[in-house]
Enzyme design. Structure first.
Site, PDB file in Angstrom:
ATOM      1  N   CYS A 184      18.244  50.891 195.530  1.00 42.98           N
ATOM      2  CA  CYS A 184      19.306  50.734 196.681  1.00 42.98           C
ATOM      3  C   CYS A 184      19.104  50.605 197.917  1.00 42.98           C
ATOM      4  O   CYS A 184      17.709  49.718 198.556  1.00 42.98           O
ATOM      5  CB  CYS A 184      19.222  52.140 197.449  1.00 42.98           C
ATOM      6  SG  CYS A 184      20.103  52.859 198.116  1.00 42.98           S
ATOM      7  N   HIS A 206      25.476  58.598 198.108  1.00 37.92           N
ATOM      8  CA  HIS A 206      26.158  58.249 199.373  1.00 37.92           C
ATOM      9  C   HIS A 206      27.013  59.402 200.035  1.00 37.92           C
ATOM     10  O   HIS A 206      26.353  59.728 201.354  1.00 37.92           O
ATOM     11  CB  HIS A 206      26.104  56.525 199.029  1.00 37.92           C
ATOM     12  CG  HIS A 206      24.670  56.059 198.751  1.00 37.92           C
ATOM     13  ND1 HIS A 206      24.195  55.965 200.183  1.00 37.92           N
ATOM     14  CD2 HIS A 206      24.398  55.145 198.056  1.00 37.92           C
ATOM     15  CE1 HIS A 206      23.262  55.059 199.692  1.00 37.92           C
ATOM     16  NE2 HIS A 206      23.730  54.765 198.185  1.00 37.92           N
ATOM     17  N   HIS A 253      25.400  57.382 191.501  1.00 38.52           N
ATOM     18  CA  HIS A 253      24.870  56.430 193.260  1.00 38.52           C
ATOM     19  C   HIS A 253      25.628  56.957 194.257  1.00 38.52           C
ATOM     20  O   HIS A 253      25.865  56.783 195.364  1.00 38.52           O
ATOM     21  CB  HIS A 253      23.760  55.150 192.708  1.00 38.52           C
ATOM     22  CG  HIS A 253      23.851  54.935 194.099  1.00 38.52           C
ATOM     23  ND1 HIS A 253      22.086  55.229 193.653  1.00 38.52           N
ATOM     24  CD2 HIS A 253      23.639  54.252 195.323  1.00 38.52           C
ATOM     25  CE1 HIS A 253      21.298  54.273 194.501  1.00 38.52           C
ATOM     26  NE2 HIS A 253      22.707  53.758 195.490  1.00 38.52           N
ATOM     27  N   GLU A 254      27.281  56.269 194.314  1.00 42.47           N
ATOM     28  CA  GLU A 254      27.748  56.028 195.252  1.00 42.47           C
ATOM     29  C   GLU A 254      28.475  57.190 195.850  1.00 42.47           C
ATOM     30  O   GLU A 254      28.733  57.285 197.046  1.00 42.47           O
ATOM     31  CB  GLU A 254      28.700  54.889 195.193  1.00 42.47           C
ATOM     32  CG  GLU A 254      28.349  53.417 195.140  1.00 42.47           C
ATOM     33  CD  GLU A 254      27.604  52.880 195.540  1.00 42.47           C
ATOM     34  OE1 GLU A 254      27.390  52.862 196.668  1.00 42.47           O
ATOM     35  OE2 GLU A 254      26.281  52.439 194.840  1.00 42.47           O
TER      36      GLU A 254
END
Length: 163
Positions: free
Chosen positions: A89, A135, A131-132
């Site tokens: 990351c 976030h 993953h995004e």
């Protein structure tokens, strides 16, 4: 081209659950330009708004020959069995750990014109979508680690020159 500075682990904005984008204005258009410019650097598969200090629900992605952005993205489906997948990351530079990710993922959001976009990715693209979206929900991939991996990640963070 405006490449924004990436926020690192420890910055409270990275733990923020992002707010939906209710209307498209010049600020949102600039956010998209910044996300798209920032993801263009080598080694980047995605950039979430929180990583550049914004708390609106948006991310950009660039995997192989596919690139773009989504506003108000949501992970609508995942397929297959989750498998340990090597992951890093930009907000936790220098670390690399296996995280359980689904091999296929579908996200839905909108573009700057308000059109609904649904994207399905496999492999690295599926991983980037997951993953995004994490976030934008205030989670970093290291928060998915358990046991010894979690302890080792925290040790490496404490010993890093950026923390």
């Amino acid at each position: 081209m405006t490449v924004r500075q990436i926020r690192f682990f420890g910055d409270p904005v990275l733990r923020t659950v992002c707010s939906p984008i209710d209307s498209i204005d010049d600020g949102v258009r600039q956010l998209v330009r910044d996300l798209m410019d920032t993801v263009q650097l080598d080694g980047r598969a995605g950039v979430a708004a929180t990583q550049i200090g914004h708390t609106q629900r948006a991310f950009s992605y660039k995997v192989d020959d596919q690139e773009g952005y989504l506003l108000n993205p949501e992970l609508v489906s995942v397929e297959g069995e989750p498998v340990p997948t090597g992951e890093g990351c930009l907000s936790v530079p220098g670390l690399w750990f296996d995280v359980l990710r689904y091999p296929r993922a579908t996200v839905r959001g909108t573009d700057l014109d308000g059109n609904v976009i649904e994207l399905t990715g496999e492999g690295t693209l599926a991983q980037a979508f997951q993953h995004e979206c994490d976030h934008l929900d205030g989670k970093l991939y290291i928060h998915r680690l358990e046991g010894e991996d979690r302890r080792e990640a925290m040790k490496q963070i404490r010993q890093s020159d950026w923390f």
